[in-house]
Scaffold this motif. Structure first.
Motif, PDB file in Angstrom:
ATOM      1  N   LEU A  68       1.069  48.574  17.558  1.00 34.89           N
ATOM      2  CA  LEU A  68       0.092  49.547  17.749  1.00 34.89           C
ATOM      3  C   LEU A  68      -0.366  49.712  18.983  1.00 34.89           C
ATOM      4  CD1 LEU A  68      -2.440  49.891  14.594  1.00 34.89           C
ATOM      5  CD2 LEU A  68      -0.265  50.933  15.207  1.00 34.89           C
ATOM      6  N   LYS A  69      -0.755  48.576  19.732  1.00 32.20           N
ATOM      7  CA  LYS A  69      -1.203  48.450  21.064  1.00 32.20           C
ATOM      8  C   LYS A  69      -0.345  49.291  22.036  1.00 32.20           C
ATOM      9  CE  LYS A  69      -3.237  44.853  22.823  1.00 32.20           C
ATOM     10  NZ  LYS A  69      -3.641  43.415  23.347  1.00 32.20           N
ATOM     11  N   GLN A  70       1.199  48.895  21.825  1.00 37.47           N
ATOM     12  CA  GLN A  70       2.182  49.660  22.484  1.00 37.47           C
ATOM     13  C   GLN A  70       2.272  51.247  22.313  1.00 37.47           C
ATOM     14  OE1 GLN A  70       5.667  47.992  21.275  1.00 37.47           O
ATOM     15  NE2 GLN A  70       5.560  45.950  22.579  1.00 37.47           N
ATOM     16  N   LEU A  71       1.747  51.551  21.185  1.00 38.92           N
ATOM     17  CA  LEU A  71       1.783  53.018  20.799  1.00 38.92           C
ATOM     18  C   LEU A  71       0.214  53.632  21.511  1.00 38.92           C
ATOM     19  CD1 LEU A  71       2.700  53.471  17.093  1.00 38.92           C
ATOM     20  CD2 LEU A  71       3.909  54.505  19.230  1.00 38.92           C
ATOM     21  N   ALA A  72      -0.665  52.880  21.604  1.00 41.93           N
ATOM     22  CA  ALA A  72      -2.149  53.166  22.343  1.00 41.93           C
ATOM     23  C   ALA A  72      -2.550  54.116  21.566  1.00 41.93           C
ATOM     24  CB  ALA A  72      -2.001  53.540  23.721  1.00 41.93           C
ATOM     25  N   PRO A  73      -2.775  54.280  20.237  1.00 45.03           N
ATOM     26  CA  PRO A  73      -3.338  55.278  19.376  1.00 45.03           C
ATOM     27  C   PRO A  73      -4.763  55.576  19.784  1.00 45.03           C
ATOM     28  CG  PRO A  73      -3.363  53.502  17.921  1.00 45.03           C
ATOM     29  CD  PRO A  73      -2.593  52.848  19.365  1.00 45.03           C
ATOM     30  N   ASP A  74      -5.176  56.872  19.752  1.00 46.69           N
ATOM     31  CA  ASP A  74      -6.522  57.390  19.807  1.00 46.69           C
ATOM     32  C   ASP A  74      -6.773  58.679  19.421  1.00 46.69           C
ATOM     33  OD1 ASP A  74      -9.010  57.319  22.194  1.00 46.69           O
ATOM     34  OD2 ASP A  74      -8.296  59.355  22.154  1.00 46.69           O
ATOM     35  N   ALA A  75      -7.963  58.592  18.476  1.00 44.45           N
ATOM     36  CA  ALA A  75      -8.295  59.790  17.720  1.00 44.45           C
ATOM     37  C   ALA A  75      -8.282  61.075  18.420  1.00 44.45           C
ATOM     38  CB  ALA A  75      -9.396  59.443  16.777  1.00 44.45           C
ATOM     39  N   GLU A  76      -9.072  61.019  19.496  1.00 40.86           N
ATOM     40  CA  GLU A  76      -9.247  62.182  20.336  1.00 40.86           C
ATOM     41  C   GLU A  76      -7.969  62.937  20.741  1.00 40.86           C
ATOM     42  OE1 GLU A  76     -11.822  63.572  23.900  1.00 40.86           O
ATOM     43  OE2 GLU A  76     -12.356  61.650  23.239  1.00 40.86           O
ATOM     44  N   SER A  77      -7.199  61.616  21.488  1.00 39.20           N
ATOM     45  CA  SER A  77      -5.808  62.059  22.133  1.00 39.20           C
ATOM     46  C   SER A  77      -4.977  62.774  21.073  1.00 39.20           C
ATOM     47  CB  SER A  77      -5.138  61.002  22.706  1.00 39.20           C
ATOM     48  OG  SER A  77      -5.867  60.420  23.758  1.00 39.20           O
ATOM     49  N   TRP A  78      -4.867  62.247  19.965  1.00 38.39           N
ATOM     50  CA  TRP A  78      -4.277  62.765  18.883  1.00 38.39           C
ATOM     51  C   TRP A  78      -4.426  64.338  18.610  1.00 38.39           C
ATOM     52  CZ3 TRP A  78      -0.105  62.428  15.692  1.00 38.39           C
ATOM     53  CH2 TRP A  78       0.005  62.929  14.581  1.00 38.39           C
ATOM     54  N   GLU A  79      -5.551  64.541  18.515  1.00 31.32           N
ATOM     55  CA  GLU A  79      -5.952  65.962  18.436  1.00 31.32           C
ATOM     56  C   GLU A  79      -5.724  66.812  19.334  1.00 31.32           C
ATOM     57  OE1 GLU A  79      -7.326  67.667  15.646  1.00 31.32           O
ATOM     58  OE2 GLU A  79      -7.607  65.729  14.499  1.00 31.32           O
ATOM     59  N   GLN A  80      -5.576  66.480  20.755  1.00 35.35           N
ATOM     60  CA  GLN A  80      -4.964  66.962  21.935  1.00 35.35           C
ATOM     61  C   GLN A  80      -3.345  67.268  21.989  1.00 35.35           C
ATOM     62  OE1 GLN A  80      -6.833  64.722  25.181  1.00 35.35           O
ATOM     63  NE2 GLN A  80      -8.698  65.692  24.906  1.00 35.35           N
TER      64      GLN A  80
END
Length: 553
Positions: free
Chosen positions: A198-210
């Motif tokens: 998951l760290k490699q994917l660097a998920p971010d809730a705000e970035s996901w929306e953008q």
């Protein structure tokens, strides 16, 4: 302190408003007149449990409001600020409405609050002692609280409890870690692998929306460009466009306005419409200049979204929850890393124990010193309360480490000279408990910070000269706090700075309770009634005047 109490349609009270002064006040009346109604009503305003039936018969609701002066209570003022309930700088209004079905609403300074918030505020304001409250003295927790407050160590006692809980939690974790070492190691390895992905994917809730929005824009890029060009043509570029049509209409109206000025309003609207259309054309032009098809970026976004969806399906969460899932795993990894590191966990446990032991030893020293002083003061007071030669002790005995400290404590009393002090529960009668309780309240009043103390017939079982001493002790308390006492003893009532009388009267078919503040001559009559019963003689009145003389001369 309590400034006023307003009661409406409560039990057998229809309308009542009382004003209170500082110092020692008494409330008297015939048995069954409803003296305790005032305490019950005030308790509701302070957050007591509401029950169906408190509303007066035939009324939809009962209402109680209590106003306090809080100028000298900075902790309460801060609590009000923290809860956004502050009103006038020096005043606090607490109100409770109880409906006939038992449901209730609570207010502080006019704002709706929970009953729990009423209780929290009430804890700063009033201590109420019923005629049975002295039985709480038999509980070790009450005795410990009294000693710690007298010593000024209430905060230290809370710190000891917190240190003990911290140590106990670490101790439990260490034991569990030793018992489940293999399972923890396996769980740690699994979580590290998952967290690494998951760290490699660097998920971010705000970035996901953008990214979702950008993907939608790029995937419909051709349609967006085509549509924007078509709209611009319709507004300004086509052979027949909106701006040209609008200009023609303006030209016609301009010629007609000379004949009818009323058309000027329409012409003004068209002028504004032309301005808006020109602005829309400029916006579309700018949009077309900076927009372009970007298939490479679109491919990157589609690949990333696919990876996030795949990871979300694997870990059974939504894509926007992947960042939160990673945080939870990282927190659990930190716990497991500590658990599998026996040395680090043991060091933390040892440090927590040291903090507990240090504060507990400090508390023990303070308790020992305060116990001697408290015992001496209470022993002196109980001599005045018909326990001549009696002695009060506070016994401290060692116990295993606990949240309450390193010792147990017990209040001991010897009822007369030469007797060995024994546990309060074994030697004290009801009357003795009342007197000892009062002595404790007098001695510890200086250490407390609650401004108002209310005693509901705590002088039961007391009479004669002892009753006069009780009145003197309550007067002494009134010099430090606001004290309100419900009493049946004339010796106590005569020493109050202000006097209220409760009476019960028949109005039509309803019996109503009234409470009135007495003037000097009315106090003479009330004290005489308490002394003489049904038939009040001139001798009884003279006796009442003598009792009140040093107060009202």
């Amino acid at each position: 302190m309590l400034q006023s109490l307003t009661i409406r349609d409560f039990v057998i009270v229809d309308r009542l408003q009382l004003e209170f002064d500082a110092g020692f006040s008494v409330l008297t009346g015939e048995t069954g007149a409803g003296k305790s109604i005032l305490i019950d009503a005030l308790s509701l305003a302070l957050g007591a449990r509401a029950e169906a039936g408190v509303a007066r018969h035939g009324c939809e609701r009962a209402e109680v409001a209590a106003q306090f002066d809080v100028q000298a209570l900075p902790d309460l003022q801060q609590w009000l600020l923290d809860n956004a309930l502050n009103g006038e700088a020096d005043e606090l209004l607490m109100r409770r409405v109880v409906y006939a079905d038992g449901k209730s609403r609570a207010f502080i300074n006019g704002m709706a609050v929970t009953v729990q918030q009423l209780r929290e505020a009430g804890d700063f304001l009033v201590d109420i002692y019923s005629q049975h409250a002295h039985h709480s003295l038999l509980k070790p927790a009450t005795q410990r609280q009294i000693l710690d407050q007298f010593a000024g160590h209430a905060d230290l006692a809370a710190q000891v409890a917190a240190h003990y809980q911290a140590w106990h939690a670490l101790h439990r974790r260490r034991v569990e870690a030793e018992q489940h070492a293999a399972a923890y190691a396996d769980e740690l390895a699994t979580l590290r692998d998952q967290a690494r992905e998951l760290k490699q994917l660097a998920p971010d809730a705000e970035s996901w929306e953008q990214e979702q929005q950008e993907h939608a824009r790029l995937s419909h890029g051709a349609s967006l460009l085509s549509g924007a060009q078509q709209c611009r043509a319709l507004i300004a570029d086509a052979d027949i466009n909106a701006l040209d049509q609008l200009a023609a209409a303006q030209h016609v109206l301009q010629a007609l306005v000379a004949f009818d000025p009323n058309l000027q309003e329409v012409l003004d609207v068209l002028d504004q419409a032309a301005i808006q259309l020109q602005e829309a054309d400029r916006f579309l032009n700018r949009y077309l200049q900076r927009s372009e098809l970007d298939p490479q970026r679109l491919a990157e976004l589609e690949a990333r979204i696919a990876e996030l969806h795949q990871a979300a399906r694997r870990y059974r969460v939504r894509p926007e929850q992947l960042a939160e899932q990673l945080q939870q795993w990282q927190a659990r990894i930190a716990e497991l890393e500590l658990a599998v590191d026996d040395g680090q966990l043991a060091r933390l446990e040892a440090a927590a124990w040291q903090a507990y032991e240090q504060s507990a030893l400090q508390l023990s020293a303070g308790r020992k010193q305060a116990a001697e002083k408290l015992a001496a003061h209470i022993s002196a007071e109980i001599q005045r309360l018909a326990l001549s030669g009696g002695r009060f002790d506070v016994a401290l005995t060692s116990q295993a480490a606990a949240a309450t400290g390193l010792e147990q404590m017990e209040f001991l009393v010897a009822g007369h000279a030469g007797a060995e002090p024994r546990a309060l529960s074994k030697v004290a009668s009801g009357g003795e408990l009342s007197r000892i309780s009062l002595a404790i309240r007098v001695v510890t009043a200086q250490q407390g910070d609650v401004p108002t103390m209310i005693f509901d017939e705590v002088d039961v079982g007391i009479g004669g000269g002892v009753a006069e001493v009780v009145g003197q002790l309550l007067t002494q308390l009134g010099n430090k706090r606001q004290v309100l006492v419900i009493t049946h003893l004339p010796q106590v009532a005569a020493q109050g700075a202000q006097h209220f009388r409760v009476s019960k009267q028949l109005h039509g078919e309803a019996t109503l309770s009234h409470i009135a503040r007495l003037e000097p001559e009315e106090r003479v009559e009330e004290i005489a009634r308490m002394l003489g019963g049904v038939e009040i003689t001139a001798t009884t009145r003279q006796h009442a005047r003598e009792m009140l003389g040093y107060r009202e001369a």
